[in-house]
Write a protein that holds these residues in place. Structure first.
Motif: not given
Length: 654
Positions: A111-118, A123-130, A257-261
């Motif tokens: 589960r932690n590995a899946i969360r790290r991937r998410a 992170y990549a999406q947010i950096l691209a938006i920024g 939202v879960t990933t963002d939080l």
């Protein structure tokens, strides 16, 4: 039996025994595998050195002991003790560089590995938006225009989705933390988004209902009335003929939202670890509170309960033309709400001259008085009164929607808020200052400076009111928050939410009546609200309660006086200090005293062992080893082990 097999058996027994003793001595959860492996490696490396040492002490030679039994046992035990000390040092070194984490549940690891991937993907999406909005370090330096920063932040937050939009909306209420430019920019954040296809929305509604749509709805419009980042709304009609709206949560909103939080919680913790300002503002606690509130907003059952509570408060106050649509709890779930449809136009979409000016002012007055009644008298109020959540019905009434944020103001704070508003209407800076000090506390407050600043904004307010005044563009509640920020004071969260709601309401009222002076009307009705709050029934009940408490205290007074008098007469009167009263505090003191004692005793033994080890006195145990040197080695070994235990405690605390 071959020598290699004997050595292997001895190594295994030593490793297992030493690992068990090390874990008990260090009083920590050192991994079993790690302790056994380290002990075995140290034993294999130290065995030749130990044999050489015994040979130099003329205790062992040619595979046999050359001294009597007791002396041989003593030297062998001392040698094993020093090898054990080497194991402890090795385990401490490995633990310091690579702390044990124990065996983890494979499901948790996956589960932690899946969360790290998410997280990495997000992170990549947010950096691209920024980067797209010029918020990278390079872009910001290249532009060199800090005035564009608020607009760029708002655009990036709108693109980033519901979590960041909600975060910006929350930050827009923190006038006590952020500068006005960011507050104004964050206040413009909207939740509009592209609608999801009807097939996807229909499947989501069917999943929440647990049955076909036709069994519940006689008709449902595939085209949404509105679409936001977290949900969209469809018009429908029940089989009984009731016109309703269906608010369905987007299927992927909760996962995003879960990933963002998760990202925000980690960033806040890292900011507190690295920066002073984050620790001063309690960034981690603020993010935790924001995450809790957002998770509640994603659970529409909370919104249904909020609407029921607010509707009860409105009905108790007589309504005053204000409506709270009924939610159909039997059809509502954690991700869907079926609610009575309000036929009207949101204030955000009203044309400038859509309502007659006199009627518009009357509507604004009724809405303001209804909201003030919710806040000051009932203590339950809609906390998100932006123009999109307030609807002008076709019959001239006003309806509220979206009850994800409902504020609760406890009675003790209502008793302070209303007198403060009355004092502000009377331009009584002394009374306002006293009420603010009761709200925020007096510790570290410069009362003279605070009263002067409050007096200035009250005078400015008085000078800009009235028919001949130029009008006051600034909200007096925002000015009061600026004063509190300059004086390093913070309102309780419930009152801060009240001020945020009033500031949002002012913009909403000016959508229907552009020149509406909310502050002037609010302060004019404050005395009436004070009378309504202090009803005769409430006063009688409060007096009865306080008299009962006073009577109970008076009944206990003689016994207390007698107990104090007897203690004075017998000389046994004592004073108890509250410091170190709790078990945690006493445990901390006991642990500190224990570590100090261990360190002192260990240092003393080690120093004494060194002195004895270099002394040639005492009877000779062997041809080259005197008794004092042997005792010095024993004392040094004990002192070293005690110091290692104390050192491990320091590592663990760090």
């Amino acid at each position: 039996m071959p020598d290699w097999l004997v050595l292997t058996l001895i190594a295994v027994v030593f490793a297992v025994t030493t690992a068990w003793v090390v874990r008990r001595l260090l009083d920590v959860r050192v991994g079993w595998l790690r302790a056994v492996v380290v002990a075995a490696v140290v034993f294999l490396l130290a065995a030749p050195v130990a044999i050489w040492t015994l040979e130099q002490a003329e205790v062992y030679a040619g595979g046999v002991f050359t001294v009597s039994g007791p002396i041989a046992v003593a030297f062998l035990a001392l040698t094993i003790g020093w090898v054990f000390a080497a194991v402890v040092i090795a385990v401490l070194t490995v633990e310091f560089l690579w702390p044990s984490r124990g065996w983890r549940n494979p499901v948790t690891v996956m589960r932690n590995a899946i969360r790290r991937r998410a997280r990495a993907k997000r992170y990549a999406q947010i950096l691209a938006i920024g980067s797209r909005h010029g918020l990278t370090f390079y872009e910001g330096r290249r532009r060199g225009d800090e005035d564009d920063l608020p607009a760029a932040l708002v655009a990036a937050m709108n693109d980033a989705g519901v979590t960041f939009v909600k975060l910006g909306q929350v930050l827009s209420s923190r006038e006590d933390v952020l500068p006005p430019a960011l507050i104004e920019a964050f206040s413009t954040l909207q939740m509009d988004s592209t609608a999801i296809p009807w097939e996807e929305a229909r499947d989501a509604i069917r999943t929440q209902l647990g049955r076909p749509l036709e069994e519940v709805f006689a008709e449902i419009d595939p085209t949404p009335l509105a679409a936001a980042s977290v949900a969209q709304v469809h018009a429908a009609r029940l089989h009984g003929g009731d016109e309703v709206v269906v608010k369905i949560q987007r299927p992927r909103a909760r996962a995003q939202v879960t990933t963002d939080l998760d990202i925000l919680v980690r960033l806040a913790a890292e900011a507190e670890r690295r920066t002073d300002w984050a620790r001063a503002y309690g960034a981690a606690a603020l993010v935790d509170e924001f995450a809790r509130a957002l998770r509640e907003e994603l659970d529409y059952r909370v919104e249904v309960a909020n609407s029921s509570m607010l509707r009860g408060a409105v009905e108790a106050s007589g309504g005053a033309g204000l409506r709270v649509p009924r939610a159909y709890a039997e059809f509502s779930t954690a991700q869907m709400i079926v609610q009575e449809r309000v036929d009207g136009t949101p204030f955000a979409r009203l044309a400038p001259d859509a309502v007659d000016p006199e009627e518009a002012r009357a509507i604004a007055d009724r809405l303001l008085e209804a909201v003030f009644d919710q806040i000051a008298v009932r203590g339950v109020f809609h906390a998100d009164l932006h123009a999109g959540n307030v609807i002008l019905a076709r019959d001239g009434g006003v309806a509220l929607i979206d009850f994800g944020a409902v504020g609760i103001l406890e009675r003790s704070m209502r008793r302070l808020l209303v007198p403060m508003l009355v004092a502000m209407a009377n331009e009584d800076d002394v009374a306002v200052t006293d009420v603010v000090l009761l709200m925020c506390g007096t510790e570290g407050a410069d009362v003279v400076a605070l009263q002067r600043d409050i007096g200035v904004i009250l005078t400015r307010m008085r000078g800009t009111r009235g028919p001949d005044g130029p009008g006051m563009d600034e909200n007096v509640f925002r000015l009061l928050l600026d004063v509190l920020r300059r004086n390093r004071m913070a309102l309780p969260p419930s009152l801060l939410l009240v001020f945020r709601t009033l500031a949002s309401l002012e913009g909403t009222l000016r959508r229907i009546c552009p020149d509406y002076d909310m502050v002037d009307h609010a302060l004019s009705i404050a005395p009436r609200m004070a009378l309504r709050l202090a009803s005769p029934e409430s006063a009688v009940l409060s007096m009865q309660t306080w008299l009962a408490l006073l009577g109970e205290q008076l009944l206990r007074m003689p016994r207390r006086v007698e107990r104090i008098s007897r203690a004075l007469d017998e000389g046994t009167l004592s004073v108890r200090l509250r410091s170190f009263e709790s078990p945690d505090e006493r445990g901390w003191v006991d642990g500190l005293a224990g570590r100090l004692t261990t360190t002192v005793v260990g240092s003393t033994l080690l120093f004494a062992g060194i002195l004895l080890a270099v002394d040639d006195g005492g009877p000779m145990l062997t041809g080259d080893v005197p008794a004092f040197a042997f005792l010095g080695s024993v004392a040094g070994l004990g002192g070293l082990l005690l110091l290692l235990r104390s050192l491990r405690s320091a590592f663990r605390r760090r």
